[in-house]
Design an enzyme around this catalytic site. Structure first.
Site, PDB file in Angstrom:
ATOM      1  N   ASN A 209       0.855  -1.200   0.000  1.00  0.00           N
ATOM      2  CA  ASN A 209       0.000   0.000   0.000  1.00  0.00           C
ATOM      3  C   ASN A 209       0.884   1.241   0.000  1.00  0.00           C
ATOM      4  O   ASN A 209       2.105   1.141  -0.005  1.00  0.00           O
ATOM      5  CB  ASN A 209      -0.938  -0.037   1.207  1.00  0.00           C
ATOM      6  N   ASP A 278      -4.476  -6.566   5.048  1.00  0.00           N
ATOM      7  CA  ASP A 278      -5.516  -7.432   5.621  1.00  0.00           C
ATOM      8  C   ASP A 278      -5.524  -8.805   4.943  1.00  0.00           C
ATOM      9  O   ASP A 278      -6.040  -9.771   5.497  1.00  0.00           O
ATOM     10  CB  ASP A 278      -6.891  -6.775   5.452  1.00  0.00           C
ATOM     11  N   LYS A 288       9.105 -17.174 -10.543  1.00  0.00           N
ATOM     12  CA  LYS A 288       8.407 -16.016 -11.099  1.00  0.00           C
ATOM     13  C   LYS A 288       7.244 -16.483 -11.980  1.00  0.00           C
ATOM     14  O   LYS A 288       7.427 -17.383 -12.826  1.00  0.00           O
ATOM     15  CB  LYS A 288       9.404 -15.200 -11.923  1.00  0.00           C
ATOM     16  N   PHE A 323      -4.874   2.789  14.528  1.00  0.00           N
ATOM     17  CA  PHE A 323      -5.168   3.845  13.551  1.00  0.00           C
ATOM     18  C   PHE A 323      -6.276   3.359  12.627  1.00  0.00           C
ATOM     19  O   PHE A 323      -6.471   2.152  12.474  1.00  0.00           O
ATOM     20  CB  PHE A 323      -3.913   4.166  12.720  1.00  0.00           C
ATOM     21  N   LYS A 337     -14.169  -0.158  15.401  1.00  0.00           N
ATOM     22  CA  LYS A 337     -12.834  -0.768  15.582  1.00  0.00           C
ATOM     23  C   LYS A 337     -12.415  -0.729  17.049  1.00  0.00           C
ATOM     24  O   LYS A 337     -11.837  -1.682  17.570  1.00  0.00           O
ATOM     25  CB  LYS A 337     -11.790  -0.044  14.724  1.00  0.00           C
ATOM     26  N   LYS A 341     -11.826  -4.367  18.598  1.00  0.00           N
ATOM     27  CA  LYS A 341     -10.430  -4.774  18.843  1.00  0.00           C
ATOM     28  C   LYS A 341     -10.016  -4.569  20.304  1.00  0.00           C
ATOM     29  O   LYS A 341      -8.860  -4.806  20.654  1.00  0.00           O
ATOM     30  CB  LYS A 341      -9.487  -4.013  17.906  1.00  0.00           C
TER      31      LYS A 341
HETATM   32  N1  CTP Z   1      -4.066  -3.764  11.850  1.00  0.00           N
HETATM   33  C1  CTP Z   1      -3.373  -4.812  12.404  1.00  0.00           C
HETATM   34  N2  CTP Z   1      -3.273  -6.003  11.758  1.00  0.00           N
HETATM   35  C2  CTP Z   1      -3.882  -6.189  10.574  1.00  0.00           C
HETATM   36  C3  CTP Z   1      -4.592  -5.126   9.987  1.00  0.00           C
HETATM   37  C4  CTP Z   1      -4.658  -3.929  10.654  1.00  0.00           C
HETATM   38  O1  CTP Z   1      -2.817  -4.630  13.488  1.00  0.00           O
HETATM   39  N3  CTP Z   1      -3.752  -7.353   9.969  1.00  0.00           N
HETATM   40  C5  CTP Z   1      -4.149  -2.503  12.589  1.00  0.00           C
HETATM   41  C6  CTP Z   1      -3.504  -1.325  11.896  1.00  0.00           C
HETATM   42  O2  CTP Z   1      -2.144  -1.169  12.255  1.00  0.00           O
HETATM   43  C7  CTP Z   1      -4.344  -0.155  12.406  1.00  0.00           C
HETATM   44  C8  CTP Z   1      -5.711  -0.772  12.536  1.00  0.00           C
HETATM   45  O3  CTP Z   1      -5.500  -2.172  12.711  1.00  0.00           O
HETATM   46  O4  CTP Z   1      -3.935   0.274  13.675  1.00  0.00           O
HETATM   47  C9  CTP Z   1      -6.550  -0.568  11.299  1.00  0.00           C
HETATM   48  O5  CTP Z   1      -7.707  -1.290  11.470  1.00  0.00           O
HETATM   49  P1  CTP Z   1      -8.363  -2.123  10.273  1.00  0.00           P
HETATM   50  O6  CTP Z   1      -9.634  -2.642  10.800  1.00  0.00           O
HETATM   51  O7  CTP Z   1      -7.459  -3.102   9.693  1.00  0.00           O
HETATM   52  O8  CTP Z   1      -8.562  -1.010   9.277  1.00  0.00           O
HETATM   53  P2  CTP Z   1      -8.738  -1.226   7.792  1.00  0.00           P
HETATM   54  O9  CTP Z   1      -7.597  -1.993   7.232  1.00  0.00           O
HETATM   55  O10 CTP Z   1      -8.989   0.089   7.201  1.00  0.00           O
HETATM   56  O11 CTP Z   1      -9.992  -2.193   7.827  1.00  0.00           O
HETATM   57  P3  CTP Z   1     -11.393  -2.094   7.123  1.00  0.00           P
HETATM   58  O12 CTP Z   1     -11.123  -2.563   5.759  1.00  0.00           O
HETATM   59  O13 CTP Z   1     -12.225  -3.001   7.948  1.00  0.00           O
HETATM   60  O14 CTP Z   1     -11.800  -0.676   7.250  1.00  0.00           O
END
Ligand code: CTP
Length: 416
Positions: A209, A278, A288, A323, A337, A341
């Site tokens: 990302n 995620d 490859k 975040f 969240k 969490k």
């Molecule tokens: N986070 C984490 N581990 C993951 C994914 C995210 O610890 N595998 C943490 C990130 O570091 C951040 C927070 O979770 O602090 C973000 O939450 P998340 O629900 O993952 O946000 P998004 O990725 O935006 O999820 P969504 O698609 O549900 O909005």
């Protein structure tokens, strides 16, 4: 960061004296009142007018100059200084300071200073490594000076070795570390995650990302400047490691999970600013992937949610902050969240707002806690970091006083 602070910059007769001009300018940009004191030998390498132009202050050299503002200049300056640094420091001035010899403006002023004092030696390797210089440096450490080790490299005399003045940015960072912020996080252990994770598809490709890590690095830097012991678990970024922070480089979400979960129990505060993937490819191709005329699908599987794991495994009194980056319904999603969490705070931003999001030096953040929502104005990521840490310290204080109240209740109950 140094507004209202007086910094004495001592410059001595080393070829690196010209670098002190840049340091003076950097200090001025941090709004410090910069008072340069040169030895007579330093004036052979760089002219005092250079420093006077850069700092707007008279550059002091001679103790017996009769055109001074103050009666006993070296004492009055020493009294109002917040920090003194000698950069570059020659073997000669180091020897004098180590033995209390005060025979010019710089050495008399430093002998009268009670503020933090830094010494950045710069000289020929043989002079630096000589046991006499090393003993003098050890003596200065004993007397409370902080010695900034010289770097190793090609020296002006043609030799290669230790003796180079470290980069001005590092000298400035050492000064900020000493006096920029109140040490209200001293004794706390903080783990920050930052940057993107990269999920391999095959040996040459990955999914990632746009995260640059700037927000997480600002948090780590600010925690350190406030006195915390900081571990920064970072995905790949282009950023320089913050000064004084333990770096743990990682690549994938799984590596980040392993690094964070292994260290979690030791931390007082954990801040998850990393943009963790995620999903990851369910299979990493061994070789490859070659293109064909057909479309390609890659099956993805969920990564471990590290923040949720931390929420489920947190030790008592530990403060957790996540975040959230959203494009719509910012507060609603962040509140979900927070609850899902089991964390204490979510710092949420809307990537669509100008000045917020990836790669910028500013951010527009809303802090969501159990007790409410606080919208911050557009500010630098360093300032956002400060606001986040203030809020987390307040949460920690509340939870500690709640624990205290609980303990009192238990004691009362057991006495009954
Ligand atoms: N986070 C984490 N581990 C993951 C994914 C995210 O610890 N595998 C943490 C990130 O570091 C951040 C927070 O979770 O602090 C973000 O939450 P998340 O629900 O993952 O946000 P998004 O990725 O935006 O999820 P969504 O698609 O549900 O909005």
């Amino acid at each position: 960061m140094l507004s209202g602070k007086t910094v004495i910059l001592g410059v001595t007769g080393s070829i690196a004296a010209y670098k002190a001009a840049n340091l003076a300018s950097m200090l001025k940009k941090q709004h410090a009142d910069v008072q340069v004191i040169m030895t007579k030998n330093a004036a052979n390498f760089i002219h005092p007018i250079t420093f006077e132009q850069l700092t707007g202050n008279k550059c002091l050299i001679d103790t017996f100059d009769r055109n001074f503002q103050f009666q006993v200049e070296h004492v009055s300056l020493a009294k109002r200084a917040d920090l003194a640094i000698v950069a570059p420091a020659t073997a000669n001035v180091i020897a004098k300071l180590a033995h209390g010899i005060a025979d010019d403006m710089l050495t008399t002023t430093l002998l009268a200073c009670t503020c933090p004092k830094l010494i950045a030696p710069a000289m020929n390797t043989r002079m630096y490594e000589n046991p006499i210089t090393q003993d003098n440096l050890a003596a200065l450490c004993r007397y409370g000076f902080r010695v900034i080790e010289p770097t190793v490299g090609h020296l002006a005399c043609g030799d290669t070795g230790a003796g180079k003045l470290p980069p001005e940015s590092l000298l400035l960072e050492c000064m900020l570390d000493e006096i920029a912020l109140e040490k209200d996080m001293a004794g706390l252990r903080v783990l920050v995650t930052a940057g993107p994770t990269m999920e391999a598809i095959d040996p040459v490709r990955f999914i990632s990302n746009h995260s640059t890590g700037k927000m997480g690095y600002a948090l780590a830097r600010t925690c350190r400047r406030r006195g915390a012991e900081v571990t920064l678990v970072s995905g790949r970024t282009q950023l320089e490691a913050p000064f004084g922070v333990t770096m743990v480089p990682v690549t994938s979400a799984q590596e980040m999970f392993e690094s964070v979960s292994a260290r979690a129990a030791d931390q007082d505060i954990i801040i998850k600013a990393a943009a963790v993937a995620d999903y990851r490819p369910a299979q990493i191709a061994e070789n490859k992937l070659k293109k064909s005329d057909d479309d390609l699908s890659i099956r993805l599987e969920r990564t471990t949610d590290i923040l949720a794991w931390l929420g489920a495994h947190r030790r008592s009194g530990q403060v957790l902050c996540g975040f959230a980056m959203e494009t719509e319904h910012l507060v609603e999603h962040a509140k979900e969240k927070l609850a899902k969490k089991h964390v204490d705070m979510i710092a949420a931003n809307n990537v669509k707002v100008p000045g917020a999001g990836f790669g910028t030096d500013t951010n527009v953040v809303t802090l969501i806690t159990q007790s409410g929502t606080r919208e911050l104005a557009l500010m630098s990521k360093d300032q956002v970091a400060g606001e986040i840490l203030d809020e987390l310290l307040a949460i920690r204080k509340r939870s500690q006083s709640d624990c205290g109240a609980d303990v009192e209740e238990i004691i009362k109950y057991e006495m009954l």
